[in-house]
Structure formats: C-alpha cells, structure tokens
Write a protein that holds these residues in place. Sequence first.
Motif, PDB file in Angstrom:
ATOM      1  N   PRO A 188       0.585  -1.355  -0.428  1.00 37.88           N
ATOM      2  CA  PRO A 188      -0.307  -0.293   0.132  1.00 37.88           C
ATOM      3  C   PRO A 188       0.943   0.997  -0.402  1.00 37.88           C
ATOM      4  O   PRO A 188       0.372   2.329  -0.661  1.00 37.88           O
ATOM      5  N   GLU A 189       2.074   1.318   1.256  1.00 34.55           N
ATOM      6  CA  GLU A 189       2.897   2.314   1.112  1.00 34.55           C
ATOM      7  C   GLU A 189       3.153   2.157  -0.415  1.00 34.55           C
ATOM      8  O   GLU A 189       3.354   3.844  -0.830  1.00 34.55           O
ATOM      9  N   LEU A 190       3.403   1.693  -0.986  1.00 30.43           N
ATOM     10  CA  LEU A 190       4.436   1.641  -2.182  1.00 30.43           C
ATOM     11  C   LEU A 190       3.691   2.896  -3.616  1.00 30.43           C
ATOM     12  O   LEU A 190       4.263   3.051  -4.076  1.00 30.43           O
ATOM     13  N   MET A 191       2.039   1.330  -2.999  1.00 32.83           N
ATOM     14  CA  MET A 191       1.434   2.295  -4.284  1.00 32.83           C
ATOM     15  C   MET A 191       1.012   3.330  -4.292  1.00 32.83           C
ATOM     16  O   MET A 191       1.293   3.780  -5.111  1.00 32.83           O
ATOM     17  N   ALA A 195       1.579   7.003  -5.985  1.00 29.51           N
ATOM     18  CA  ALA A 195       0.769   7.988  -6.534  1.00 29.51           C
ATOM     19  C   ALA A 195       1.128   9.349  -7.131  1.00 29.51           C
ATOM     20  O   ALA A 195       0.892   9.813  -7.606  1.00 29.51           O
ATOM     21  N   THR A 196       2.063   9.549  -5.262  1.00 25.22           N
ATOM     22  CA  THR A 196       2.378  11.162  -5.402  1.00 25.22           C
ATOM     23  C   THR A 196       3.685  11.251  -6.470  1.00 25.22           C
ATOM     24  O   THR A 196       3.631  12.295  -7.189  1.00 25.22           O
ATOM     25  N   SER A 197       4.193  10.447  -7.013  1.00 26.40           N
ATOM     26  CA  SER A 197       5.252  10.415  -8.276  1.00 26.40           C
ATOM     27  C   SER A 197       4.650  11.148  -9.642  1.00 26.40           C
ATOM     28  O   SER A 197       4.754  11.925 -10.531  1.00 26.40           O
ATOM     29  N   SER A 201      -3.478  11.819  -5.436  1.00 22.73           N
ATOM     30  CA  SER A 201      -3.111  11.941  -3.977  1.00 22.73           C
ATOM     31  C   SER A 201      -4.041  10.882  -3.626  1.00 22.73           C
ATOM     32  O   SER A 201      -5.096  10.835  -4.240  1.00 22.73           O
ATOM     33  N   VAL A 202      -3.491  10.174  -2.655  1.00 22.08           N
ATOM     34  CA  VAL A 202      -3.849   8.797  -2.115  1.00 22.08           C
ATOM     35  C   VAL A 202      -3.806   9.087  -0.317  1.00 22.08           C
ATOM     36  O   VAL A 202      -3.030   8.985   0.045  1.00 22.08           O
ATOM     37  N   ALA A 368      11.890   4.186 -11.532  1.00 20.40           N
ATOM     38  CA  ALA A 368      12.025   2.719 -11.747  1.00 20.40           C
ATOM     39  C   ALA A 368      12.372   2.550 -10.120  1.00 20.40           C
ATOM     40  O   ALA A 368      12.622   1.613  -8.976  1.00 20.40           O
ATOM     41  N   LEU A 369      12.519   3.617  -8.870  1.00 19.86           N
ATOM     42  CA  LEU A 369      12.634   4.375  -7.426  1.00 19.86           C
ATOM     43  C   LEU A 369      14.241   3.056  -7.222  1.00 19.86           C
ATOM     44  O   LEU A 369      14.931   3.084  -7.572  1.00 19.86           O
TER      45      LEU A 369
END
Length: 389
Positions: A188-191, A195-197, A201-202, A368-369
Amino acid sequence: MAYSRRSRAVVAVAFAAVFLWLAPRVAASSDDESHVVSGVLFVNDVSRKPILGLSPLIGGADIDLRRLAHHRVSLQAVIAAGQKPGSVAFTMLGSKGTSYARIESQAPFFLCGDYVDCPLLATPDVYTVTVQAYSGEDATGTPIGAEFSVRFTVSEDEAAAADQTIDVLFVGNSLIGTATRATGEDTPELMRHFATSAGRSVNITKVIHFGYSLRHTWNDGLAATALDGTRQYDFIVLQELSTLVATNLPAARDTLLKLYAPTFQRALKPGGRVVLFKNWALTNPSPFRSRTAAKAAIDANYAALSAALATPNLLAPIGDEFEKIIAAEGPSYLIVPDGKHPNDNAVYLDAATLFGILLGQSPRDLPALYLPADVAAYLRGVAATAIGY
C-alpha cells in the motif's frame, strides 16, 4: 387405513419439499433473465483486454483520457452466464448532442465493432450508453432481459484530476504487508509513493496483520472498526490468507458474504468498488500435486468469489502476473526463500498493478525507484498488460 393416511402424509411432505427446493431456483432463473446484459466493459483495443479499474463501467465513473496509454478504446456488453441473445442494440448519447447507435448480431458484442475504436470515447463529454438484448438477429424478435444503462464522463481536465484524492482501505496479511528491504515500504505504501510521483493523492487505511485470515481479522474487531461507516472509501482491497481460497472456497465465501459484504454499502463511497487481491501460488503447491493445479484452483475459486459478491468488484490479477514471470525467470525472481512471501521485485509489481487499477492510469511510465531500470520496466510492462494497458 392408518398406513394409507401416513403414506399420503409422507407424499404431501415430499411434494412440499420438492416445491420449496424448486421455488428459489425458478425465481433465480427469472432474475437471471432480467439481467441478460449485466454490464459494459471499457476495452483497450490494442491489448484486446478490459481496462481494470475502469471495467465494468459504473454510474458516475470519470475516465481521464490523459491517464490512458492511448485513446484506442471501445465498449463491450457483458452477457450474463448462460444467456445467448441473438443480437444486442447499443445507443450512446452525449450531453453535447452527440450520439451513436449500432446493432451487433454476433458475440462478442461491441458498440463500434470488435476491437474497433469508438471516436466518441476520445472526446470529452458526459455519456449515457444504453444496451438492450434481443432474441433475434438485427434487433428482431423480442427484447430479452431488462435494458442496461450507465452514465459516465470522459475528461482530460488535468487540474480536476490532480485535486481528486482517493481513499483506499487495505485488509490483509503479510502478502501485502511485507516491506521492501530497499525502502521499508509495503505494497500500500509503495502504491501511494507511485501515486505521489504521478501527481495523484491517495489516503490509505491499513488493517494488515501477519498470519491472519480475513475472518480472523474480522473476529478480532479490526476490520469491523474500519468498515463501520465512520470513514468511506473509493476502494476496499481484500487480501485473503495465502492458500485459503484455493483450498476452502466455502469458508472464504462465507467470510466475504456474511461478514464483509454487509458493510460495503455504508463503507464505500457512491461508485466505490471492492478489489479482491488474487494471491499467487506458493513455491510448495501442497496440498495440490503441482503449482499448475494450485493456480487452477486459485483461478476458479477467485472467479467464483467475484461472481458471488453483489457489490461491484474486480480481481487484481497478481497471481496471473506471478505465473507469467516465474515461467520465464523462476520463483526466486519474485518469492523469497520461504517459498511464500514477496521480495522487492514482487512488492514493486504488486504496487504498480494496484496503482493502475485504483488510479485508472497506466503504470508503464512509473519511476524505477529502488530497482534497476530494466527490471522495473519489465515488471511495469507485465503489470500494465495484465490490467489492460
């Protein structure tokens, strides 16, 4: 004479039992017939797949053209199981006065022809599409089932999309709660990071407890609190114990329909959806003879769960993506040595998939993070293809 009366009584009871057994089935058949056209899919004409998150269309849906990989899209009628109409008539009306109508006499039933682009869908407007099935070809014979209609918006307003925050509840265990070694982010946090990138906003709410089934989470009061209606969500993502759905469908269905489903009306926003996280087959397929058999059970039983749930829902095809990659790269590419949990590659894949579904946007251009660029691009490509982009 006493024996005769007893015999007649037994026959009467048996007849009543048979009548009661048949009655709900007759009613169900009648209900099925009223839903010959059960929905409309938003289809990517290039991949020839419905775009998950946008399919099936629900009333009030907003399709942001800028978030799609391209504008080659169409609409397909969903025909209820067991129904075989002779034809289907489509009418699509735009609020600006545009209109388009077509009759299809051969399945699959498409508004603009099989995988043929629908120009109106690339034009911002508010549309209402209406679909009616008929017994004969070319809309002849009699109308069968109720008319299906759905209203949706096609837009490309960047400011509006940027201002729109979505709320997502995740309920699950270690399969979505495992954090990456590189960043310490779980799925969830990576998703949300993705989204932020992308300028989205989630808000996420997590009810994640390692080793718990959905029933265990409910019985402990954890999920019940999150679903009490105090907060409403655009999406509720449910991830079950790794092998439970494949090995005990009745238990999984009982948990979903009796415990969770009654809360969805109050916990989902209007137009909100449930996402069933389709687990992957573990490295050790027990109690199945092979991973192929385990995957077949996963496929069949998750499809049954989705069909049993009256609330609009979709399956996140995580397990399908795993099989595609494992066939090419081996289990260790996604699964840690315990044979069950996701590694950093897998968490990235899962988060990219859910980003595409929940945000209605192709994951192909995500950053790619923490992964090498080629690995990240490969995983995003698999995710994008699986969800229709």
